[in-house]
Design a protein around this motif. Sequence first.
Motif, PDB file in Angstrom:
ATOM      1  N   ALA A   1       0.867 -12.758  38.126  1.00  0.00           N
ATOM      2  CA  ALA A   1       1.111 -14.026  37.333  1.00  0.00           C
ATOM      3  C   ALA A   1       1.864 -13.414  35.864  1.00  0.00           C
ATOM      4  O   ALA A   1       2.493 -14.158  35.338  1.00  0.00           O
ATOM      5  CB  ALA A   1      -0.466 -14.621  36.870  1.00  0.00           C
ATOM      6  N   ARG A   2       1.282 -12.265  35.437  1.00  0.00           N
ATOM      7  CA  ARG A   2       1.779 -11.725  34.280  1.00  0.00           C
ATOM      8  C   ARG A   2       3.144 -11.506  34.406  1.00  0.00           C
ATOM      9  O   ARG A   2       3.974 -11.851  33.448  1.00  0.00           O
ATOM     10  CB  ARG A   2       1.051 -10.481  33.988  1.00  0.00           C
ATOM     11  N   ARG A   3       3.935 -11.113  35.466  1.00  0.00           N
ATOM     12  CA  ARG A   3       5.335 -10.793  35.586  1.00  0.00           C
ATOM     13  C   ARG A   3       6.167 -12.268  35.550  1.00  0.00           C
ATOM     14  O   ARG A   3       7.039 -12.342  35.013  1.00  0.00           O
ATOM     15  CB  ARG A   3       5.472 -10.071  36.928  1.00  0.00           C
ATOM     16  N   ALA A   4       5.275 -13.059  36.279  1.00  0.00           N
ATOM     17  CA  ALA A   4       6.054 -14.455  36.347  1.00  0.00           C
ATOM     18  C   ALA A   4       6.090 -15.251  34.879  1.00  0.00           C
ATOM     19  O   ALA A   4       7.155 -15.563  34.327  1.00  0.00           O
ATOM     20  CB  ALA A   4       5.398 -15.450  37.155  1.00  0.00           C
ATOM     21  N   ALA A   5       4.972 -14.966  34.151  1.00  0.00           N
ATOM     22  CA  ALA A   5       4.802 -15.489  32.469  1.00  0.00           C
ATOM     23  C   ALA A   5       5.780 -14.782  31.893  1.00  0.00           C
ATOM     24  O   ALA A   5       6.554 -15.481  31.053  1.00  0.00           O
ATOM     25  CB  ALA A   5       3.430 -15.619  32.235  1.00  0.00           C
ATOM     26  N   ALA A   6       5.814 -13.523  31.865  1.00  0.00           N
ATOM     27  CA  ALA A   6       6.736 -12.763  30.935  1.00  0.00           C
ATOM     28  C   ALA A   6       8.164 -13.206  31.342  1.00  0.00           C
ATOM     29  O   ALA A   6       8.999 -13.522  30.500  1.00  0.00           O
ATOM     30  CB  ALA A   6       6.420 -11.230  31.244  1.00  0.00           C
ATOM     31  N   GLY A   7       8.597 -13.097  32.456  1.00  0.00           N
ATOM     32  CA  GLY A   7       9.688 -13.411  32.966  1.00  0.00           C
ATOM     33  C   GLY A   7      10.257 -14.804  32.475  1.00  0.00           C
ATOM     34  O   GLY A   7      11.438 -15.079  31.752  1.00  0.00           O
ATOM     35  N   ALA A   8       9.395 -15.951  32.639  1.00  0.00           N
ATOM     36  CA  ALA A   8       9.580 -17.349  32.100  1.00  0.00           C
ATOM     37  C   ALA A   8       9.752 -17.416  30.581  1.00  0.00           C
ATOM     38  O   ALA A   8      10.638 -17.865  29.955  1.00  0.00           O
ATOM     39  CB  ALA A   8       8.775 -18.264  32.684  1.00  0.00           C
ATOM     40  N   PHE A   9       8.842 -16.609  29.716  1.00  0.00           N
ATOM     41  CA  PHE A   9       9.016 -16.517  28.465  1.00  0.00           C
ATOM     42  C   PHE A   9      10.376 -15.915  27.942  1.00  0.00           C
ATOM     43  O   PHE A   9      11.051 -16.467  27.128  1.00  0.00           O
ATOM     44  CB  PHE A   9       7.629 -15.946  27.949  1.00  0.00           C
ATOM     45  N   ASN A  10      10.639 -14.799  28.353  1.00  0.00           N
ATOM     46  CA  ASN A  10      11.857 -13.839  28.066  1.00  0.00           C
ATOM     47  C   ASN A  10      12.887 -14.955  28.358  1.00  0.00           C
ATOM     48  O   ASN A  10      14.174 -14.689  27.587  1.00  0.00           O
ATOM     49  CB  ASN A  10      11.910 -12.882  28.717  1.00  0.00           C
ATOM     50  N   PHE A  11      13.078 -15.620  29.390  1.00  0.00           N
ATOM     51  CA  PHE A  11      14.265 -16.414  29.904  1.00  0.00           C
ATOM     52  C   PHE A  11      14.193 -17.434  28.841  1.00  0.00           C
ATOM     53  O   PHE A  11      15.370 -17.479  28.404  1.00  0.00           O
ATOM     54  CB  PHE A  11      14.158 -16.888  31.121  1.00  0.00           C
ATOM     55  N   ASN A  12      13.328 -18.028  28.495  1.00  0.00           N
ATOM     56  CA  ASN A  12      13.325 -19.304  27.538  1.00  0.00           C
ATOM     57  C   ASN A  12      13.632 -18.860  26.102  1.00  0.00           C
ATOM     58  O   ASN A  12      14.326 -19.540  25.621  1.00  0.00           O
ATOM     59  CB  ASN A  12      11.960 -19.862  27.586  1.00  0.00           C
ATOM     60  N   LEU A  13      13.304 -17.650  25.754  1.00  0.00           N
ATOM     61  CA  LEU A  13      13.530 -17.235  24.557  1.00  0.00           C
ATOM     62  C   LEU A  13      15.103 -16.966  24.329  1.00  0.00           C
ATOM     63  O   LEU A  13      15.702 -17.430  23.481  1.00  0.00           O
ATOM     64  CB  LEU A  13      12.995 -15.923  24.213  1.00  0.00           C
ATOM     65  N   SER A  14      15.680 -16.345  25.375  1.00  0.00           N
ATOM     66  CA  SER A  14      17.312 -16.092  25.652  1.00  0.00           C
ATOM     67  C   SER A  14      17.694 -17.543  25.372  1.00  0.00           C
ATOM     68  O   SER A  14      18.908 -17.736  24.866  1.00  0.00           O
ATOM     69  CB  SER A  14      17.575 -15.646  26.669  1.00  0.00           C
ATOM     70  N   PHE A  15      17.326 -18.505  26.465  1.00  0.00           N
ATOM     71  CA  PHE A  15      17.928 -19.631  26.116  1.00  0.00           C
ATOM     72  C   PHE A  15      17.804 -20.583  25.007  1.00  0.00           C
ATOM     73  O   PHE A  15      18.747 -21.495  24.220  1.00  0.00           O
ATOM     74  CB  PHE A  15      17.584 -20.472  27.202  1.00  0.00           C
ATOM     75  N   TRP A  16      16.813 -20.408  24.010  1.00  0.00           N
ATOM     76  CA  TRP A  16      16.492 -20.917  23.046  1.00  0.00           C
ATOM     77  C   TRP A  16      17.569 -20.305  21.605  1.00  0.00           C
ATOM     78  O   TRP A  16      18.102 -21.245  21.141  1.00  0.00           O
ATOM     79  CB  TRP A  16      15.104 -20.656  22.371  1.00  0.00           C
ATOM     80  N   VAL A  17      17.826 -19.197  22.025  1.00  0.00           N
ATOM     81  CA  VAL A  17      18.889 -18.611  21.260  1.00  0.00           C
ATOM     82  C   VAL A  17      20.246 -19.236  21.469  1.00  0.00           C
ATOM     83  O   VAL A  17      21.076 -19.446  20.346  1.00  0.00           O
ATOM     84  CB  VAL A  17      18.985 -17.073  21.254  1.00  0.00           C
ATOM     85  N   LEU A  18      20.461 -19.477  22.478  1.00  0.00           N
ATOM     86  CA  LEU A  18      21.854 -20.128  23.129  1.00  0.00           C
ATOM     87  C   LEU A  18      21.772 -21.595  22.500  1.00  0.00           C
ATOM     88  O   LEU A  18      22.928 -22.025  22.227  1.00  0.00           O
ATOM     89  CB  LEU A  18      21.790 -19.941  24.463  1.00  0.00           C
ATOM     90  N   PHE A  19      20.697 -22.308  22.698  1.00  0.00           N
ATOM     91  CA  PHE A  19      20.696 -23.701  22.047  1.00  0.00           C
ATOM     92  C   PHE A  19      20.847 -23.732  20.730  1.00  0.00           C
ATOM     93  O   PHE A  19      21.502 -24.479  20.113  1.00  0.00           O
ATOM     94  CB  PHE A  19      19.506 -24.442  22.529  1.00  0.00           C
ATOM     95  N   ILE A  20      20.333 -22.827  20.028  1.00  0.00           N
ATOM     96  CA  ILE A  20      20.286 -22.810  18.481  1.00  0.00           C
ATOM     97  C   ILE A  20      21.900 -22.344  18.049  1.00  0.00           C
ATOM     98  O   ILE A  20      22.370 -23.286  17.372  1.00  0.00           O
ATOM     99  CB  ILE A  20      19.493 -21.700  17.921  1.00  0.00           C
ATOM    100  N   LEU A  21      22.608 -21.464  18.775  1.00  0.00           N
ATOM    101  CA  LEU A  21      23.990 -21.434  18.514  1.00  0.00           C
ATOM    102  C   LEU A  21      24.892 -22.646  18.863  1.00  0.00           C
ATOM    103  O   LEU A  21      25.632 -22.880  18.254  1.00  0.00           O
ATOM    104  CB  LEU A  21      24.520 -20.044  19.356  1.00  0.00           C
ATOM    105  N   CYS A  22      24.370 -23.348  20.076  1.00  0.00           N
ATOM    106  CA  CYS A  22      25.233 -24.570  20.355  1.00  0.00           C
ATOM    107  C   CYS A  22      24.819 -25.603  19.242  1.00  0.00           C
ATOM    108  O   CYS A  22      25.898 -26.470  18.808  1.00  0.00           O
ATOM    109  CB  CYS A  22      24.620 -25.242  21.573  1.00  0.00           C
ATOM    110  N   TRP A  23      23.708 -25.781  18.580  1.00  0.00           N
ATOM    111  CA  TRP A  23      23.482 -26.630  17.450  1.00  0.00           C
ATOM    112  C   TRP A  23      24.208 -26.292  16.451  1.00  0.00           C
ATOM    113  O   TRP A  23      24.863 -27.198  15.605  1.00  0.00           O
ATOM    114  CB  TRP A  23      22.009 -26.774  17.295  1.00  0.00           C
ATOM    115  N   ILE A  24      24.482 -25.166  16.031  1.00  0.00           N
ATOM    116  CA  ILE A  24      25.224 -24.687  15.091  1.00  0.00           C
ATOM    117  C   ILE A  24      26.861 -24.984  15.333  1.00  0.00           C
ATOM    118  O   ILE A  24      27.435 -25.667  14.188  1.00  0.00           O
ATOM    119  CB  ILE A  24      25.191 -23.136  14.680  1.00  0.00           C
ATOM    120  N   LEU A  25      27.249 -24.896  16.503  1.00  0.00           N
ATOM    121  CA  LEU A  25      28.440 -25.217  16.802  1.00  0.00           C
ATOM    122  C   LEU A  25      28.626 -26.755  16.562  1.00  0.00           C
ATOM    123  O   LEU A  25      29.879 -27.196  16.345  1.00  0.00           O
ATOM    124  CB  LEU A  25      28.942 -24.994  18.272  1.00  0.00           C
TER     125      LEU A  25
END
Length: 129
Positions: A57-81
Amino acid sequence: MSQPYAGGPAPTPADSSRIAAILAHLSAPIAAVLSAGLLSLVGPLLVWLVKKDDPFARRAAAGAFNFNLSFWVLFILCWILIFTVVGIVVALPLMLVLFVVSAWCHIKGAVRASNDRPYDYPFQLRVLS
């Protein structure tokens, strides 16, 4: 992923581990839909905090969190654009692609967790492990 025993196959995770892993994978897109993307990190983080001693469960949760964090950064860049007006031509299609890729990865992770298999998300900023 568990290491196989010398004399047999790798042990399968307990039902509670499997359910927690599925919840970690699906909590992010559910929270994203309910909160317009603002709370997508909360579900995986809560599963990670509660199930720290459960490797599956820890591995799944860490992967999901890290993935979402990456996509948050990309979405923020999209909003800036989008606010630069010129970048709107790039940002809107990119946001659509990010949404589809995110949904596909979370569903794939949940399906793998339901089959007692780990899932490694692509495009991760590794913060949790």
